[in-house]
Design an enzyme around this catalytic site. Sequence first.
Site, mmCIF file in Angstrom:
data_model
loop_
_atom_site.group_PDB
_atom_site.id
_atom_site.type_symbol
_atom_site.label_atom_id
_atom_site.label_comp_id
_atom_site.label_asym_id
_atom_site.label_seq_id
_atom_site.Cartn_x
_atom_site.Cartn_y
_atom_site.Cartn_z
ATOM 1 N N TYR A 147 1.025 -1.022 -0.074
ATOM 2 C CA TYR A 147 0.064 -0.100 -0.062
ATOM 3 C C TYR A 147 1.057 1.095 0.096
ATOM 4 O O TYR A 147 1.729 1.367 0.823
ATOM 5 C CB TYR A 147 -1.010 -0.074 1.263
ATOM 6 C CG TYR A 147 -1.723 1.242 1.456
ATOM 7 C CD1 TYR A 147 -1.452 2.226 2.287
ATOM 8 C CD2 TYR A 147 -2.877 1.402 0.674
ATOM 9 C CE1 TYR A 147 -2.266 3.370 2.555
ATOM 10 C CE2 TYR A 147 -3.552 2.361 0.680
ATOM 11 C CZ TYR A 147 -3.209 3.528 1.617
ATOM 12 O OH TYR A 147 -4.060 4.708 1.633
ATOM 13 N N ASP A 242 9.320 2.746 -0.757
ATOM 14 C CA ASP A 242 8.454 3.388 0.086
ATOM 15 C C ASP A 242 8.655 3.043 1.593
ATOM 16 O O ASP A 242 8.391 1.745 2.012
ATOM 17 C CB ASP A 242 7.027 2.907 -0.253
ATOM 18 C CG ASP A 242 5.965 3.613 0.415
ATOM 19 O OD1 ASP A 242 4.656 3.485 0.123
ATOM 20 O OD2 ASP A 242 6.279 4.128 1.269
ATOM 21 N N LYS A 270 5.031 9.653 8.386
ATOM 22 C CA LYS A 270 4.963 8.869 9.991
ATOM 23 C C LYS A 270 5.946 9.329 10.978
ATOM 24 O O LYS A 270 6.036 10.341 11.278
ATOM 25 C CB LYS A 270 4.907 7.431 9.854
ATOM 26 C CG LYS A 270 3.761 6.832 9.024
ATOM 27 C CD LYS A 270 3.541 5.243 9.125
ATOM 28 C CE LYS A 270 2.700 5.010 8.050
ATOM 29 N NZ LYS A 270 1.203 4.801 8.353
HETATM 30 P P1 KE4 Z 1 -0.454 8.243 4.667
HETATM 31 O O1 KE4 Z 1 -0.983 9.173 3.476
HETATM 32 O O2 KE4 Z 1 -1.466 7.659 5.203
HETATM 33 O O3 KE4 Z 1 0.331 9.291 5.606
HETATM 34 O O4 KE4 Z 1 0.662 7.190 4.025
HETATM 35 C C1 KE4 Z 1 0.262 6.487 2.950
HETATM 36 C C2 KE4 Z 1 1.125 5.246 3.184
HETATM 37 C C3 KE4 Z 1 2.165 5.056 2.199
HETATM 38 N N1 KE4 Z 1 3.119 4.212 2.127
HETATM 39 C C4 KE4 Z 1 3.021 3.285 3.182
HETATM 40 C C5 KE4 Z 1 4.117 2.233 3.074
HETATM 41 C C6 KE4 Z 1 2.313 3.273 4.251
HETATM 42 O O5 KE4 Z 1 1.943 2.335 4.971
HETATM 43 C C7 KE4 Z 1 1.248 4.432 4.128
HETATM 44 C C8 KE4 Z 1 -0.034 4.560 5.274
HETATM 45 N N2 KE4 Z 1 -0.146 3.594 5.965
HETATM 46 C C9 KE4 Z 1 -1.407 3.075 6.639
HETATM 47 C C10 KE4 Z 1 -1.470 1.820 7.696
HETATM 48 N N3 KE4 Z 1 -0.621 0.777 7.101
HETATM 49 C C11 KE4 Z 1 -2.138 4.439 7.139
HETATM 50 C C12 KE4 Z 1 -3.232 4.173 8.190
HETATM 51 C C13 KE4 Z 1 -4.633 4.466 7.344
HETATM 52 O O6 KE4 Z 1 -4.759 4.388 6.242
HETATM 53 O O7 KE4 Z 1 -5.398 4.882 8.203
#
Ligand code: KE4
Length: 431
Positions: A147, A242, A270
């Site tokens: 993701y 990523d 994060k």
């Molecule tokens: P954000 O846009 O949510 O800050 O980041 C996206 C993203 C990009 N790349 C990786 C590897 C990620 O894990 C994420 C976002 N992680 C999820 C949980 N695995 C966010 C939690 C959510 O969607 O509420």
Amino acid sequence: MKQLDISNSKILFEKAEKLIPGGVNSPVRAFKSVGSQPAFIKEGHGSRIVDEDGNSYVDYVCSWGPLIFGHAHPRIVTAIKAAAETGTTFGAATAAEVTLAEMIVDAVPSVEMVRLVSSGTEAVMSAIRLARGFTRRDKIIKFEGCYHGHSDSLLAKAGSGIATLGMPDSAGVPPNLTIDTITVPYNNIEAVRAAVALHSKNTACIIVEPVAGNMGVVLPKQGFLEALRQIADDNGIVLIFDEVITGFRLAYGGAQERLGVIPDLTTMGKIIGGGLPMGAYGGRKDIMEFVAPSGPVYQAGTLSGNPLAVAAGIETLKMLKEPGVYEQLEEKGKRLALGLLDAAASAGVQTHGNQIGSMSTIFFTSSDVTDYASAKKSNTSRYAAFFNGMLERGFYFAPSQFEAAFVSTAHSADDTDSTLAAAKEVFAEMK
Ligand code: KE4
């Protein structure tokens, strides 16, 4: 087991559902796949969170990764307060952004230049556009179950919330926006070779979570990342790691430092925001110089490099540089993961686990989990039973089989002992 009083969360959820889609501002928070009522969290301190009904939980979500020092760490709160007192945002360059940029460049092996943005999604979306602008090619290769945020071209066989909700992909994404996205199984280098052979002259980038966290934790097989590096080099393809989850979590230099494979671009998020909204993408200078205003690839953001998030990020990275931090995270992460597996085995509950550093996932399945197909064989109903059993006992794991459990420096040995004692009870009930 006594039922938790969650009446205030229930009232709030009923009201929220009338005002916010699904009652939440991010799908996985709705607890849909674990079939229970989402907890509304009132406060967090150290390793613990407290909901609106006063129930206290040891938190293994840690806001999905940012809180490597736990909730409301005094040094980070102080840094945010100090920054806020001199203005929250200027929409102009600040010295602190230069400081954070320098810290990231010094820390992450692939990063010679970096651009700060406000989320991981924005970081990845921008890095993809940059790879396409730099190579003048259109195709991107991603891995099933990974993701990378919710930008259109990456919502193809994605992990995290898409996997949690069992959605094939997302509605609202016209085929022409994913027609250039090629998805292949994680850890399957032959599939990558075949995809590149088909599109080698038009493949802009390969994007990968160097350690996957969004199908649950899945580790790269020996040689997988090295082979991606070689394929990228042989075909003029930009290799993007990523590291939104793994960055500054698996080592100060991220997974690329720990595993010894250096990409061309790295996306982050994060942890670098210390709990405030922050993302970043960086990498080779010759590529990054394509980003406006120094180059033709446009990307912008009102709150990019926000003073509060930057202050929290600087303090977080300062603390991460202090001796012993990663050693203790390793020890805590390993003890939790191995303890859960032992507890399950002693109760005769079939599980497999993946752990590296302070991130891990326990899968309710009878085989190793090395890619999305094997992750999806997990029994999500049994995961839900584990999740709810632990929640009732005051332990807050991810409300999804396809996410990671995180430990922070704030998690104590007592937290781990009590978690494992509760797990023994839960597994005994699940037999
Ligand atoms: P954000 O846009 O949510 O800050 O980041 C996206 C993203 C990009 N790349 C990786 C590897 C990620 O894990 C994420 C976002 N992680 C999820 C949980 N695995 C966010 C939690 C959510 O969607 O509420």
